[in-house]
Motif scaffolding. Sequence first.
Motif, PDB file in Angstrom:
ATOM      1  N   ASN A 182      15.773   5.970  -6.520  1.00 58.84           N
ATOM      2  CA  ASN A 182      14.733   6.175  -5.455  1.00 58.84           C
ATOM      3  C   ASN A 182      14.357   4.690  -5.018  1.00 58.84           C
ATOM      4  O   ASN A 182      14.289   3.641  -5.960  1.00 58.84           O
ATOM      5  CB  ASN A 182      13.640   6.591  -6.388  1.00 58.84           C
ATOM      6  CG  ASN A 182      13.599   8.133  -6.348  1.00 58.84           C
ATOM      7  OD1 ASN A 182      14.424   8.715  -5.838  1.00 58.84           O
ATOM      8  ND2 ASN A 182      13.221   8.494  -7.623  1.00 58.84           N
ATOM      9  N   SER A 183      14.102   4.703  -3.639  1.00 65.23           N
ATOM     10  CA  SER A 183      13.975   3.236  -3.048  1.00 65.23           C
ATOM     11  C   SER A 183      12.442   3.477  -2.988  1.00 65.23           C
ATOM     12  O   SER A 183      11.885   4.537  -3.263  1.00 65.23           O
ATOM     13  CB  SER A 183      14.785   2.795  -2.046  1.00 65.23           C
ATOM     14  OG  SER A 183      14.551   3.814  -0.951  1.00 65.23           O
ATOM     15  N   LYS A 184      11.966   2.407  -1.882  1.00 70.35           N
ATOM     16  CA  LYS A 184      10.283   2.445  -1.841  1.00 70.35           C
ATOM     17  C   LYS A 184       9.973   3.720  -1.161  1.00 70.35           C
ATOM     18  O   LYS A 184      10.656   4.332  -0.183  1.00 70.35           O
ATOM     19  CB  LYS A 184      10.151   1.190  -0.910  1.00 70.35           C
ATOM     20  CG  LYS A 184      10.863   1.311   0.634  1.00 70.35           C
ATOM     21  CD  LYS A 184      10.930   0.032   1.094  1.00 70.35           C
ATOM     22  CE  LYS A 184      11.726  -0.145   2.479  1.00 70.35           C
ATOM     23  NZ  LYS A 184      11.709  -1.411   2.992  1.00 70.35           N
ATOM     24  N   VAL A 185       8.722   3.933  -1.408  1.00 68.34           N
ATOM     25  CA  VAL A 185       8.179   5.256  -0.821  1.00 68.34           C
ATOM     26  C   VAL A 185       7.534   5.020   0.453  1.00 68.34           C
ATOM     27  O   VAL A 185       7.039   3.525   0.840  1.00 68.34           O
ATOM     28  CB  VAL A 185       7.085   5.908  -1.665  1.00 68.34           C
ATOM     29  CG1 VAL A 185       6.307   7.065  -0.954  1.00 68.34           C
ATOM     30  CG2 VAL A 185       7.687   6.130  -3.302  1.00 68.34           C
ATOM     31  N   PRO A 222      -4.162   6.978   2.683  1.00 69.34           N
ATOM     32  CA  PRO A 222      -4.795   6.643   1.164  1.00 69.34           C
ATOM     33  C   PRO A 222      -3.842   6.229   0.088  1.00 69.34           C
ATOM     34  O   PRO A 222      -4.462   5.729  -0.808  1.00 69.34           O
ATOM     35  CB  PRO A 222      -5.390   8.037   0.871  1.00 69.34           C
ATOM     36  CG  PRO A 222      -4.708   9.158   1.811  1.00 69.34           C
ATOM     37  CD  PRO A 222      -3.997   8.291   3.007  1.00 69.34           C
ATOM     38  N   THR A 223      -2.537   6.488   0.320  1.00 70.71           N
ATOM     39  CA  THR A 223      -1.734   5.720  -0.725  1.00 70.71           C
ATOM     40  C   THR A 223      -1.832   4.284  -0.829  1.00 70.71           C
ATOM     41  O   THR A 223      -1.422   3.794  -1.858  1.00 70.71           O
ATOM     42  CB  THR A 223      -0.327   6.384  -0.387  1.00 70.71           C
ATOM     43  OG1 THR A 223       0.198   5.842   0.828  1.00 70.71           O
ATOM     44  CG2 THR A 223      -0.149   7.950  -0.616  1.00 70.71           C
ATOM     45  N   GLY A 224      -2.141   3.770   0.062  1.00 66.18           N
ATOM     46  CA  GLY A 224      -2.228   2.164   0.169  1.00 66.18           C
ATOM     47  C   GLY A 224      -0.794   1.477   0.108  1.00 66.18           C
ATOM     48  O   GLY A 224      -0.776   0.472  -0.477  1.00 66.18           O
ATOM     49  N   ILE A 225       0.331   2.089   0.480  1.00 67.94           N
ATOM     50  CA  ILE A 225       1.620   1.736   0.229  1.00 67.94           C
ATOM     51  C   ILE A 225       1.907   0.437   1.305  1.00 67.94           C
ATOM     52  O   ILE A 225       1.512   0.204   2.671  1.00 67.94           O
ATOM     53  CB  ILE A 225       2.819   2.825   0.707  1.00 67.94           C
ATOM     54  CG1 ILE A 225       2.364   3.808  -0.505  1.00 67.94           C
ATOM     55  CG2 ILE A 225       4.021   2.172   0.718  1.00 67.94           C
ATOM     56  CD1 ILE A 225       3.257   5.085   0.207  1.00 67.94           C
ATOM     57  N   ILE A 251       3.226  -4.154   6.718  1.00 68.67           N
ATOM     58  CA  ILE A 251       2.106  -3.475   7.021  1.00 68.67           C
ATOM     59  C   ILE A 251       1.386  -2.717   5.593  1.00 68.67           C
ATOM     60  O   ILE A 251       2.397  -2.518   4.921  1.00 68.67           O
ATOM     61  CB  ILE A 251       2.319  -2.192   7.815  1.00 68.67           C
ATOM     62  CG1 ILE A 251       3.211  -1.149   7.419  1.00 68.67           C
ATOM     63  CG2 ILE A 251       2.878  -2.739   9.389  1.00 68.67           C
ATOM     64  CD1 ILE A 251       3.349   0.152   8.222  1.00 68.67           C
ATOM     65  N   ARG A 252       0.215  -2.500   5.662  1.00 66.09           N
ATOM     66  CA  ARG A 252      -0.414  -1.978   4.304  1.00 66.09           C
ATOM     67  C   ARG A 252      -0.850  -0.598   4.668  1.00 66.09           C
ATOM     68  O   ARG A 252      -1.457  -0.464   5.946  1.00 66.09           O
ATOM     69  CB  ARG A 252      -1.673  -2.624   3.768  1.00 66.09           C
ATOM     70  CG  ARG A 252      -1.169  -4.005   3.296  1.00 66.09           C
ATOM     71  CD  ARG A 252      -2.106  -4.834   2.485  1.00 66.09           C
ATOM     72  NE  ARG A 252      -3.388  -4.948   3.509  1.00 66.09           N
ATOM     73  CZ  ARG A 252      -4.628  -5.390   2.916  1.00 66.09           C
ATOM     74  NH1 ARG A 252      -4.709  -6.025   1.747  1.00 66.09           N
ATOM     75  NH2 ARG A 252      -5.437  -5.517   3.705  1.00 66.09           N
ATOM     76  N   GLY A 253      -0.600   0.229   4.008  1.00 66.67           N
ATOM     77  CA  GLY A 253      -1.121   1.620   4.163  1.00 66.67           C
ATOM     78  C   GLY A 253      -2.766   1.954   4.492  1.00 66.67           C
ATOM     79  O   GLY A 253      -3.147   2.544   5.251  1.00 66.67           O
ATOM     80  N   GLU A 254      -3.152   1.213   3.574  1.00 61.00           N
ATOM     81  CA  GLU A 254      -5.084   1.237   3.800  1.00 61.00           C
ATOM     82  C   GLU A 254      -5.420   0.834   5.246  1.00 61.00           C
ATOM     83  O   GLU A 254      -6.521   1.369   5.651  1.00 61.00           O
ATOM     84  CB  GLU A 254      -5.427   0.543   2.831  1.00 61.00           C
ATOM     85  CG  GLU A 254      -5.300  -1.026   2.633  1.00 61.00           C
ATOM     86  CD  GLU A 254      -5.544  -1.772   1.425  1.00 61.00           C
ATOM     87  OE1 GLU A 254      -6.369  -2.749   1.391  1.00 61.00           O
ATOM     88  OE2 GLU A 254      -4.758  -1.350   0.385  1.00 61.00           O
ATOM     89  N   GLN A 287       1.879   6.258  16.885  1.00 62.20           N
ATOM     90  CA  GLN A 287       0.782   5.696  16.124  1.00 62.20           C
ATOM     91  C   GLN A 287       0.657   4.176  16.285  1.00 62.20           C
ATOM     92  O   GLN A 287       1.662   3.519  16.238  1.00 62.20           O
ATOM     93  CB  GLN A 287       0.540   6.098  14.707  1.00 62.20           C
ATOM     94  CG  GLN A 287      -0.377   5.470  13.975  1.00 62.20           C
ATOM     95  CD  GLN A 287      -0.598   6.043  12.450  1.00 62.20           C
ATOM     96  OE1 GLN A 287       0.172   6.925  12.053  1.00 62.20           O
ATOM     97  NE2 GLN A 287      -1.295   5.312  11.662  1.00 62.20           N
ATOM     98  N   GLU A 288      -0.425   3.607  16.638  1.00 62.42           N
ATOM     99  CA  GLU A 288      -0.560   2.207  16.547  1.00 62.42           C
ATOM    100  C   GLU A 288      -0.990   1.596  15.271  1.00 62.42           C
ATOM    101  O   GLU A 288      -1.704   2.177  14.487  1.00 62.42           O
ATOM    102  CB  GLU A 288      -1.738   1.776  17.634  1.00 62.42           C
ATOM    103  CG  GLU A 288      -1.929   0.372  17.698  1.00 62.42           C
ATOM    104  CD  GLU A 288      -2.851  -0.112  18.696  1.00 62.42           C
ATOM    105  OE1 GLU A 288      -2.392  -0.700  19.767  1.00 62.42           O
ATOM    106  OE2 GLU A 288      -4.151  -0.221  18.299  1.00 62.42           O
ATOM    107  N   VAL A 289      -0.246   0.612  14.759  1.00 66.46           N
ATOM    108  CA  VAL A 289      -0.353   0.218  13.395  1.00 66.46           C
ATOM    109  C   VAL A 289      -0.712  -1.087  13.249  1.00 66.46           C
ATOM    110  O   VAL A 289      -0.455  -2.027  14.264  1.00 66.46           O
ATOM    111  CB  VAL A 289       0.664   0.327  12.558  1.00 66.46           C
ATOM    112  CG1 VAL A 289       1.279   1.796  12.257  1.00 66.46           C
ATOM    113  CG2 VAL A 289       1.912  -0.532  12.967  1.00 66.46           C
ATOM    114  N   THR A 290      -1.676  -1.616  12.483  1.00 65.24           N
ATOM    115  CA  THR A 290      -1.952  -2.928  12.204  1.00 65.24           C
ATOM    116  C   THR A 290      -1.195  -3.810  11.321  1.00 65.24           C
ATOM    117  O   THR A 290      -0.863  -3.489  10.229  1.00 65.24           O
ATOM    118  CB  THR A 290      -3.353  -3.078  11.632  1.00 65.24           C
ATOM    119  OG1 THR A 290      -4.269  -2.445  12.380  1.00 65.24           O
ATOM    120  CG2 THR A 290      -3.861  -4.548  11.622  1.00 65.24           C
TER     121      THR A 290
END
Length: 649
Positions: A492-495, A266-269, A258-261, A503-506
Motif C-alpha cells: 500500500n502506498s499513500k492514501v 476530515p482525514t487531514g491527509i 496540499i493538506r486534507g484539512e 474542485q478548487e484546492v488550497t
Amino acid sequence: MKVLCVAEKNSIAKAVSNILSGGQLRVNNSTYKYVKNYEFTFNGFPFANNGSCEVTMTSVAGHLTSIDFDGARYGWGKCNPAELFDAGVVNSKSKDQEQIAQNIRNEARDKDYLIIWTDCDREGEYIGWEIYEEARKSNSRLNDHTLYRAVFSHLERNHVLQAARNPNKLDKRAVQAVGTRMELDLRTGVSFTRLLTDTMAKKVQNAMGITQRQGSKNERLVISYGPCQFPTLGFVVDRFERIRNFKKEEFWNIQLTIRGEDQGDPTGITTVFQWERGHLFDRLAVLTFYEMCLELAGNKAKVVNVKSKATNKWRPLPLTTVELQKNCSRYLKMNAKQSLAAAEKLYQKGFISYPRTETDTFPQAMDLKSLVEKQAQSDGSAWSSYARDLLDESNPNRTNKYRFPRSGSHDDKAHPPIHPVIALGANANIDASERRVYEYVVRHFLACCSEDARGHTTTISLNWNNEIFNASGLVILERNWLDVYPWMKWENSKVMPKLDMNQEVTIFKAEMKSGFTSPPKPMTESELIMLMDANGIGTDATIAEHIEKIKARNYIKSDKVGKESYLNPTVLGVALVRGFETIGLEDSFSKPFQRREMEDDLKKICDGSLTKDVVIHDIIDKYKGYYHRTTQNKGALLQVYDRVKNSLS
C-alpha cells in the motif's frame, strides 16, 4: 531381444533403471569406476511388440569425445595460429572418456537396439550421437532403424515409463548444429587465444608482478579469447565506463503539497503532487514557470482529473533456466554457477524437472494440479498450507484459488518449464544450497498456479496556472500469489485525499526543488544474466560458465558492497575491450552482434535452412579478416593496455 540404454549421467541411469525394472535389477561394475551397468527385463518398448527385453542400462559422464587439433603439427608454438582456421580437426578422448567408451563398446556387442537417454536438448542430441558412433564400432547391426531416443524431462515414474514406451529418433540437425558451434569455438578460440597470449602475456605478467620459472607451463599467463566471453566482458566494461565517465548535472522541478484539512477533508491527509514535466536542467526556465504560477494563480489549484481503477500485479510466468539463475542471484545471493549446480542435483535426485529449458509455457494437457496436491501433502513445509488453501473448494469466499499458469512466448519443444516433481521430505538427502533452490522452485511454481494480486489505484491531477501536477496511491485488496512469493514487494502506498472534479484546492506549500543526476550502479550478476539472455550470448545452460570463465581469467572481479555483490572489470578486462575498439573490432568482439548472428545460424541448421559447411565457411572467413587486422595492430593493443593501467592505477 537385447537393448542397450545409455544415459548422460550415472545417477539418471540408476533412477531410470529402478523405475523400468520395478526395483528388480542387477548392478555390475563397468570399465570406469563412476559408471555402473544395470541389468533388468522390461516389456514396454514399442519395437518389442509387448515382448520382454533384456536391458542393460549404463551411462556416460557428459561428452564422450572432444575435438582438437593434432598436437604434433598444430601444438602451441609449432604453427602460425592463422593456420588453425583451416587445419584439420580430430576427435580425441581423455583417459576417463576412453574407459567409458570401452564400456559402451563392450555392452553394445550383442544388442539389437540402442536407446539414448541423454538430456533432451541440443547438447544431449550430440552426446547421443557420440554414443551411437561408439556403439557401432563393436556392433555393425546397430543403425538408424535400431537407434531410438527417450524423451523425458523429469524422473517421476509414470513420466519415465511413458518415455520408454514412446521413444523418438535422434535429431541429426541438432547434432550438426552443436558440431558447428564446437568447431567454430575451437578454431576462433584457440587462434585468438594464442595470438593474444603471444602478444600481451609478457607485458601483463610484468605489470602484475608475475614471474615464470624457466620451462614452467603451469605458471604461464594465458589471455584467452572466447566468442561468448568477450561480449560478456563487454557488458561489464560498458557499465564500468559509464560510471567512471559520469558527470552529475543539477536539475530543478516544482512540487505542490496540499493538506486534507484545508479542503474540508476530515482525514487531514497531506499529499505531495509531482510536476508532470518531470525535472528540467534549466534553472531559469523552472524559475519562470514557478514565479508565473505564483503570480497568476497564487495558492489555488483546480482538480482536473480524478481517476480510480482496478490494477493487478501479475503472477510470474513459468520458470526458465535463465530466470532461475537471475532470481537466485537476485533473491538468494547465489551465483549462476551455484544455483544451476544445485538445480542439476535436485533433478538427478528426482525432486524437480529438467532445469535446462527456455520454455515458459506449460502444455495444456499437463496435470499441474496433482503437483500442487503433492506440495499440499508435504507436512511441515512452509508452503504446504498455502498449497492446501489453493485447492480448497469448500470456501466459496476465498479470493485465491488454483489457476492454470499463464503462457509466455518461448517454447523450445524439448522440456516444460522448471517445476517440482515430488515433495521434499524433512530427511531428504540434500544440502543447504539445494534446499534453498528447491524452495524457490516450489514457491515460484505455486505462484504461477495462483490468482493475480489485485489492488486499486487512484490518480489525481491538479492544474496550477495550466501546469499539471499528479499524485497516485495504491490500496492492495487481494495479495493472492504474493503470499507465497516473499521476494516480490507490492505494498500500500499513500492514501489519497477525497477530492472532486473541478474542485478548487488550497496549496499548503509550493516549492521549487533541486537535485543531481546519479550514476548507474555497478553491474550485478542478475543484470548480466539478463543482458546475456536478451542478446543471445550463450545458452540457458552455458551463461553461468561464461561468467565464471571471465572471472577465472581475471577479466572481471566480484566486489561486495553491503549485502550486494557487484561485477567490475580488471585492468586487463578494460584493456582488452578498449584495445579491440581501438583497432575497429568492437562490433565483432566486445559487442553481442557476431555471437547472436551465429546463434541464429545454428537455429537455421536445426530447421534445415542452412548447413554446417555453409555456416562454418561464412564465419571463418570473417574471423580471418579479424585476425589479419589484429596482427596488423598488435602495437595498438599494447599501447592501450599501458594507458588503461596508468589511468586506473
